[in-house]
Motif scaffolding. Sequence first.
Motif, PDB file in Angstrom:
ATOM      1  N   GLY A   1       0.816  -1.212   0.000  1.00 40.57           N
ATOM      2  CA  GLY A   1       0.000   0.000   0.000  1.00 40.57           C
ATOM      3  C   GLY A   1       0.845   1.256   0.000  1.00 40.57           C
ATOM      4  O   GLY A   1       0.537   2.229  -0.706  1.00 40.57           O
ATOM      5  N   ALA A   2       1.924   1.250   0.780  1.00 40.26           N
ATOM      6  CA  ALA A   2       2.806   2.410   0.836  1.00 40.26           C
ATOM      7  C   ALA A   2       3.510   2.640  -0.495  1.00 40.26           C
ATOM      8  O   ALA A   2       3.689   3.788  -0.929  1.00 40.26           O
ATOM      9  CB  ALA A   2       3.835   2.230   1.953  1.00 40.26           C
ATOM     10  N   ILE A   3       3.898   1.563  -1.149  1.00 40.16           N
ATOM     11  CA  ILE A   3       4.555   1.700  -2.451  1.00 40.16           C
ATOM     12  C   ILE A   3       3.569   2.243  -3.488  1.00 40.16           C
ATOM     13  O   ILE A   3       3.922   3.114  -4.305  1.00 40.16           O
ATOM     14  CB  ILE A   3       5.138   0.344  -2.891  1.00 40.16           C
ATOM     15  N   ALA A   4       2.335   1.747  -3.468  1.00 40.72           N
ATOM     16  CA  ALA A   4       1.325   2.268  -4.397  1.00 40.72           C
ATOM     17  C   ALA A   4       1.093   3.758  -4.169  1.00 40.72           C
ATOM     18  O   ALA A   4       1.013   4.547  -5.123  1.00 40.72           O
ATOM     19  CB  ALA A   4       0.022   1.490  -4.224  1.00 40.72           C
ATOM     20  N   LEU A   5       0.991   4.157  -2.914  1.00 38.54           N
ATOM     21  CA  LEU A   5       0.820   5.566  -2.584  1.00 38.54           C
ATOM     22  C   LEU A   5       2.037   6.375  -3.007  1.00 38.54           C
ATOM     23  O   LEU A   5       1.919   7.495  -3.528  1.00 38.54           O
ATOM     24  CB  LEU A   5       0.587   5.715  -1.075  1.00 38.54           C
TER      25      LEU A   5
ATOM     26  N   ALA B   1       5.159  10.260  -6.018  1.00 38.04           N
ATOM     27  CA  ALA B   1       6.424  10.548  -6.706  1.00 38.04           C
ATOM     28  C   ALA B   1       6.201  11.289  -8.022  1.00 38.04           C
ATOM     29  O   ALA B   1       7.105  11.985  -8.500  1.00 38.04           O
ATOM     30  CB  ALA B   1       7.178   9.243  -6.961  1.00 38.04           C
ATOM     31  N   ARG B   2       5.024  11.164  -8.603  1.00 37.74           N
ATOM     32  CA  ARG B   2       4.746  11.901  -9.845  1.00 37.74           C
ATOM     33  C   ARG B   2       4.858  13.408  -9.620  1.00 37.74           C
ATOM     34  O   ARG B   2       5.244  14.150 -10.518  1.00 37.74           O
ATOM     35  CB  ARG B   2       3.341  11.565 -10.355  1.00 37.74           C
ATOM     36  N   ARG B   3       4.488  13.859  -8.423  1.00 36.72           N
ATOM     37  CA  ARG B   3       4.558  15.292  -8.122  1.00 36.72           C
ATOM     38  C   ARG B   3       5.969  15.723  -7.755  1.00 36.72           C
ATOM     39  O   ARG B   3       6.291  16.906  -7.841  1.00 36.72           O
ATOM     40  CB  ARG B   3       3.605  15.628  -6.969  1.00 36.72           C
ATOM     41  N   GLU B   4       6.797  14.793  -7.334  1.00 33.25           N
ATOM     42  CA  GLU B   4       8.150  15.137  -6.891  1.00 33.25           C
ATOM     43  C   GLU B   4       9.178  15.079  -8.016  1.00 33.25           C
ATOM     44  O   GLU B   4      10.176  15.803  -7.985  1.00 33.25           O
ATOM     45  CB  GLU B   4       8.580  14.180  -5.775  1.00 33.25           C
ATOM     46  N   LEU B   5       8.958  14.230  -8.993  1.00 30.69           N
ATOM     47  CA  LEU B   5       9.959  14.003 -10.034  1.00 30.69           C
ATOM     48  C   LEU B   5       9.714  14.900 -11.245  1.00 30.69           C
ATOM     49  O   LEU B   5       8.589  15.109 -11.671  1.00 30.69           O
ATOM     50  CB  LEU B   5       9.932  12.540 -10.478  1.00 30.69           C
ATOM     51  N   ASP B   6      10.798  15.427 -11.775  1.00 33.34           N
ATOM     52  CA  ASP B   6      10.748  16.155 -13.037  1.00 33.34           C
ATOM     53  C   ASP B   6      11.946  15.733 -13.876  1.00 33.34           C
ATOM     54  O   ASP B   6      12.660  14.784 -13.526  1.00 33.34           O
ATOM     55  CB  ASP B   6      10.725  17.673 -12.807  1.00 33.34           C
ATOM     56  N   GLU B   7      12.172  16.416 -14.983  1.00 34.45           N
ATOM     57  CA  GLU B   7      13.241  15.996 -15.887  1.00 34.45           C
ATOM     58  C   GLU B   7      14.625  16.109 -15.262  1.00 34.45           C
ATOM     59  O   GLU B   7      15.576  15.464 -15.713  1.00 34.45           O
ATOM     60  CB  GLU B   7      13.192  16.815 -17.184  1.00 34.45           C
TER      61      GLU B   7
ATOM     62  N   VAL C   1      15.369  13.666  -2.735  1.00 34.17           N
ATOM     63  CA  VAL C   1      14.418  13.523  -3.842  1.00 34.17           C
ATOM     64  C   VAL C   1      12.955  13.539  -3.408  1.00 34.17           C
ATOM     65  O   VAL C   1      12.061  13.403  -4.254  1.00 34.17           O
ATOM     66  CB  VAL C   1      14.707  12.232  -4.645  1.00 34.17           C
ATOM     67  N   GLY C   2      12.677  13.690  -2.115  1.00 31.89           N
ATOM     68  CA  GLY C   2      11.295  13.767  -1.646  1.00 31.89           C
ATOM     69  C   GLY C   2      10.885  12.493  -0.923  1.00 31.89           C
ATOM     70  O   GLY C   2      11.422  11.412  -1.190  1.00 31.89           O
ATOM     71  N   PRO C   3       9.929  12.578  -0.004  1.00 27.81           N
ATOM     72  CA  PRO C   3       9.556  11.418   0.815  1.00 27.81           C
ATOM     73  C   PRO C   3       8.933  10.268   0.032  1.00 27.81           C
ATOM     74  O   PRO C   3       9.218   9.100   0.302  1.00 27.81           O
ATOM     75  CB  PRO C   3       8.562  12.007   1.826  1.00 27.81           C
ATOM     76  N   PHE C   4       8.058  10.570  -0.941  1.00 20.63           N
ATOM     77  CA  PHE C   4       7.446   9.490  -1.714  1.00 20.63           C
ATOM     78  C   PHE C   4       8.488   8.780  -2.571  1.00 20.63           C
ATOM     79  O   PHE C   4       8.560   7.548  -2.592  1.00 20.63           O
ATOM     80  CB  PHE C   4       6.330  10.036  -2.602  1.00 20.63           C
ATOM     81  N   THR C   5       9.302   9.564  -3.253  1.00 20.24           N
ATOM     82  CA  THR C   5      10.370   8.977  -4.058  1.00 20.24           C
ATOM     83  C   THR C   5      11.387   8.277  -3.172  1.00 20.24           C
ATOM     84  O   THR C   5      11.961   7.257  -3.554  1.00 20.24           O
ATOM     85  CB  THR C   5      11.059  10.066  -4.898  1.00 20.24           C
ATOM     86  N   GLY C   6      11.596   8.808  -1.974  1.00 19.29           N
ATOM     87  CA  GLY C   6      12.529   8.197  -1.040  1.00 19.29           C
ATOM     88  C   GLY C   6      12.116   6.792  -0.642  1.00 19.29           C
ATOM     89  O   GLY C   6      12.947   5.885  -0.551  1.00 19.29           O
ATOM     90  N   VAL C   7      10.828   6.591  -0.384  1.00 13.53           N
ATOM     91  CA  VAL C   7      10.327   5.250  -0.071  1.00 13.53           C
ATOM     92  C   VAL C   7      10.626   4.295  -1.222  1.00 13.53           C
ATOM     93  O   VAL C   7      11.057   3.146  -1.015  1.00 13.53           O
ATOM     94  CB  VAL C   7       8.816   5.290   0.220  1.00 13.53           C
ATOM     95  N   LEU C   8      10.437   4.758  -2.444  1.00 17.61           N
ATOM     96  CA  LEU C   8      10.698   3.913  -3.610  1.00 17.61           C
ATOM     97  C   LEU C   8      12.184   3.615  -3.752  1.00 17.61           C
ATOM     98  O   LEU C   8      12.563   2.478  -4.092  1.00 17.61           O
ATOM     99  CB  LEU C   8      10.175   4.589  -4.872  1.00 17.61           C
TER     100      LEU C   8
ATOM    101  N   ILE D   1      10.722  -3.429   4.204  1.00 11.32           N
ATOM    102  CA  ILE D   1      10.275  -2.189   3.564  1.00 11.32           C
ATOM    103  C   ILE D   1       9.534  -1.316   4.576  1.00 11.32           C
ATOM    104  O   ILE D   1       9.747  -0.095   4.640  1.00 11.32           O
ATOM    105  CB  ILE D   1       9.383  -2.503   2.347  1.00 11.32           C
ATOM    106  N   THR D   2       8.671  -1.942   5.382  1.00 11.54           N
ATOM    107  CA  THR D   2       7.944  -1.180   6.395  1.00 11.54           C
ATOM    108  C   THR D   2       8.899  -0.517   7.377  1.00 11.54           C
ATOM    109  O   THR D   2       8.728   0.648   7.759  1.00 11.54           O
ATOM    110  CB  THR D   2       6.971  -2.094   7.154  1.00 11.54           C
ATOM    111  N   ASP D   3       9.927  -1.250   7.771  1.00 14.58           N
ATOM    112  CA  ASP D   3      10.853  -0.765   8.788  1.00 14.58           C
ATOM    113  C   ASP D   3      11.911   0.172   8.222  1.00 14.58           C
ATOM    114  O   ASP D   3      12.110   1.291   8.705  1.00 14.58           O
ATOM    115  CB  ASP D   3      11.527  -1.969   9.454  1.00 14.58           C
ATOM    116  N   MET D   4      12.599  -0.264   7.172  1.00  9.26           N
ATOM    117  CA  MET D   4      13.767   0.465   6.674  1.00  9.26           C
ATOM    118  C   MET D   4      13.423   1.529   5.645  1.00  9.26           C
ATOM    119  O   MET D   4      14.166   2.507   5.501  1.00  9.26           O
ATOM    120  CB  MET D   4      14.787  -0.513   6.085  1.00  9.26           C
ATOM    121  N   ALA D   5      12.346   1.339   4.898  1.00 11.26           N
ATOM    122  CA  ALA D   5      11.987   2.323   3.869  1.00 11.26           C
ATOM    123  C   ALA D   5      10.926   3.296   4.374  1.00 11.26           C
ATOM    124  O   ALA D   5      11.113   4.513   4.330  1.00 11.26           O
ATOM    125  CB  ALA D   5      11.505   1.606   2.607  1.00 11.26           C
ATOM    126  N   ILE D   6       9.815   2.759   4.863  1.00  7.18           N
ATOM    127  CA  ILE D   6       8.694   3.626   5.241  1.00  7.18           C
ATOM    128  C   ILE D   6       8.989   4.376   6.538  1.00  7.18           C
ATOM    129  O   ILE D   6       8.880   5.612   6.599  1.00  7.18           O
ATOM    130  CB  ILE D   6       7.401   2.800   5.375  1.00  7.18           C
TER     131      ILE D   6
END
Length: 348
Positions: free
Chosen positions: A22-26, A31-37, A78-85, A110-115
């Motif tokens: 669920g966290a990865i889907a979110l 990440a679409r809002r955080e990433l640009d070219e 790179v931002g929190p959402f991108t950071g999780v990825l 992933i829950t512990d170390m990424a999220i």
Amino acid sequence: MHVPDGFINAPVSAAAGVVAAGAIALSLRGARRELDERTAPLAGLVAAFIFAVQMLNFPVAAGTSGHLLGGALAAILVGPFTGVLCVSVVLLMQGILFADGGLTALGVNITDMAITTTVVSYVVFRGLVKVLPRKRRSVTVASFVAALLSVPAAAVVFTLIYAVGGTTDVALSKVATAMVGVHVLIGIGEAVITALTVGAVIAVRPDLVHGARGLQQRLKLRVNGELVDAPGAAPAPVRSSHRKVWITGLVTSLVLAGFVSFYASASPDGLEKVAKDKGIDTRTKAHASEDSPLAGYGVKDVSDARLSGGLAGVIGVGVTVVAGSGVFWAVRRRRGADASPASVPDGV
């Protein structure tokens, strides 16, 4: 803090997998809002850099070592959402190719170390930059504190997960005390690495640091002998190419993983040490990827330890940067598709 198979029972591992999915889907949507070219290529590099630095275990106490977790570093760059990825990509590569971290425990890791590390560090970071002076140095200071706190926070979350789904009968108070104690020390190393890396990127390309947005240097005018911001002036143009930053970061990652990693501490990391001392590891299961040609961060059939470890590190960096870059470019392209004229309602 890579949790192997067998530490946590199947139901709790499955529940953690659902949380992680669920966290990865979110995060894919966020990440679409955080990433640009500019930042999409950097995100793949951040994942590869985290992989490389995680190979550099540093001593933290007698017979114990630690390594970077990377959540704070990724979130700030790179931002929190991108950071999780980013961290999730690293954990996936480590689990599949290097037999580091159990595959059934991937959701737990992933829950512990990424999220956990990303969320805790970014909340602390944003709180600090709001109260500190709006200077680049404040970003570095906030990065240090955020990274420092993220590691014991992850230790606490592991303890909670273990309390619910641990497969051995060990007093929770002993696990909590040992885990938090050693990971506070590891957090100091995490904080130093994070602050130095963030500071280095800010020095050359502050516009690429997600956490430093709005702090770019503005054009100055000299008035009565004093430098003041030019009225309505845009931020001063950045002269350094993002391609140069990317190449420098990739070369650094390859050197760290391919050469410096040979000199890393051979002592068990914080979780391994606690697990052995407290008896948590008595039900550890064999890793599903233990026969991988790269299992244990060495290349199978290469007898020279230095060469074997170096080749494994270089391969790991290469695979991670390719996998990470592929994910982030796909996310970036999806953002472009969502913003295309065809997706805008009539009359807007």
